[in-house]
Design an enzyme around this catalytic site. Structure first.
Site, PDB file in Angstrom:
ATOM      1  N   GLY A 138       0.809  -0.972  -0.112  1.00 50.37           N
ATOM      2  CA  GLY A 138      -0.112   0.000   0.037  1.00 50.37           C
ATOM      3  C   GLY A 138       0.969   1.082  -0.067  1.00 50.37           C
ATOM      4  N   GLY A 165       0.457  -5.418   0.551  1.00 47.15           N
ATOM      5  CA  GLY A 165      -0.743  -5.534  -0.470  1.00 47.15           C
ATOM      6  C   GLY A 165      -0.711  -6.102  -1.637  1.00 47.15           C
ATOM      7  CD  GLU A 204       2.922  -6.491   6.076  1.00 49.40           C
ATOM      8  OE1 GLU A 204       2.149  -6.276   4.981  1.00 49.40           O
ATOM      9  OE2 GLU A 204       3.160  -7.468   6.515  1.00 49.40           O
ATOM     10  CG  ASP A 257      -2.750  -5.456   6.075  1.00 48.73           C
ATOM     11  OD1 ASP A 257      -1.674  -5.753   5.365  1.00 48.73           O
ATOM     12  OD2 ASP A 257      -3.327  -4.548   5.814  1.00 48.73           O
TER      13      ASP A 257
END
Length: 361
Positions: A72, A120, A143, A151
């Site tokens: 992201g 992402g 992350e 995620d």
């Protein structure tokens, strides 16, 4: 949809050829990082193509030669976290819905996972039904290094990896090669990077399995298979502190290196990632795990470690984050539990599907 259709600032290119729909992430200077408009446009295209009988399969790829997608837009998340905004929560809600849509897509979804595929980027590829890696692939969920937690369904995918390989990758954020991505269940096939343009072109006119027969090969050797013994032993420990202790006590140099890597990450993120991964194993379908990840991500948005981690790694690039708390021992069980608590604002609710829909190749 026919021919080339630019969207927004041309960050997502869509076109159809033969019986295939093609999605090209087109931010090569930003390693094709995902923005909110990009996520919405991909979802719109997939929804339209699912109902279009002339489109038999979908291909997603990245522009440039550096990778499919590095994740992201971290700078936007940093600004949002720093100012107490809600844009990131809105982005994640739509992004996780897209991840669920990809996982249950009714047509073959072919992800060309060449080069860097992180965060992402894993979300828009590794939930697909046909996932192809190359000798240039570097697949990771990094992350914890920015004070965040895996995620986009990453905890679901890593929880399914053999033994404790997923735990190792989740806590350290270590990237894996093609062979190791195959071993961990993050990919299905290997093809040489040089073959991808022809492979993608051929998908317009032939069934997926016929095309794969022409291009799939054996990947170069990986590293994780030979490391299973120490990884499974060390990461099976009940707590992050004990995992580190086992790694440091190992006589395998790679284990000691992993301990050093893990200790450089956000202590809070490491503990929350461990808890999230183990909870994911009990939650069932991907949708339930994504709902949990949404709660965790929103909680992380209010954590000082997220702002500090992005500052150190991306904004100032001094690679010297000052985590708070600074050690694993200082992160209390109550602090970890806070990440899994119900949200004050509306959460994420996804339709439950125990598995992806049947896809006919």
């Amino acid at each position: 949809m026919t021919n080339e259709t630019p969207t927004g600032e041309d960050h997502v290119l869509l076109h159809t050829e033969g019986h295939a729909g093609y999605i090209t992430l087109n931010r090569p200077k930003a390693l094709n990082a995902l923005s909110h408009p990009m996520v919405r446009r991909i979802e719109e295209a997939l929804t339209a193509w699912a109902a279009d009988p002339s489109v038999a399969l979908v291909v997603i790829r990245g522009a440039g030669d550096r990778g499919l997608c590095a994740g992201g837009d971290i700078r936007a998340i940093h600004e949002d976290a720093r100012t107490g905004g809600t844009a990131s929560a809105d982005f994640w809600r739509d992004e996780y819905r897209l991840n669920a849509l990809i996982a249950r897509y009714p047509k073959p979804y072919v992800a060309l996972m060449d080069g860097i595929v992180m965060g992402g980027g894993v979300g828009v590829s590794a939930h697909g039904s046909v996932r192809i890696v190359t000798e240039r692939s570097k697949v990771a969920m990094p992350e914890t290094g920015i004070g965040f937690v895996p995620d986009v369904g990453g905890t679901y995918l890593l929880a399914l990896a053999p033994g404790e390989l997923g735990t190792h990758l989740a806590l350290t954020g270590a990237p894996v090669s093609a062979a190791d991505a195959l071993l961990c269940g993050l990919a299905d096939h290997f093809a040489p990077a040089s073959a991808l343009p022809d492979l993608a072109r051929d998908l317009a006119g032939a069934p997926v399995h016929r095309v794969l027969e022409r291009y799939v090969a054996q990947p170069p050797p990986g590293a994780l298979a030979a490391a299973r013994e120490w990884i499974d032993h060390c990461y099976a420990a009940d707590t992050a502190e004990e995992i580190v202790a086992r790694l440091l006590a190992s006589d395998v140099p790679a284990a000691k290196d992993a301990a050093g890597t893990l200790l450089a990450k956000s202590p809070t993120a490491v503990k929350v990632a461990l808890a999230a991964l183990r909870r994911a194993r009990r939650l069932g379908p991907l949708e339930r795990v994504l709902e949990q990840e949404y709660r965790v991500s929103c909680a992380a948005l209010a954590s000082p470690d997220l702002v500090e981690g992005i500052r150190a790694q991306v904004i100032d690039k001094d690679r010297d984050p000052h985590w708070s708390p600074a050690t694993l021992e200082d992160v209390t069980p109550a602090a970890v539990d806070r990440y899994f608590a119900p949200l004050d604002a509306p959460g994420l609710r996804l339709g439950a599907t125990a598995s992806s829909q049947e896809v006919v190749w």
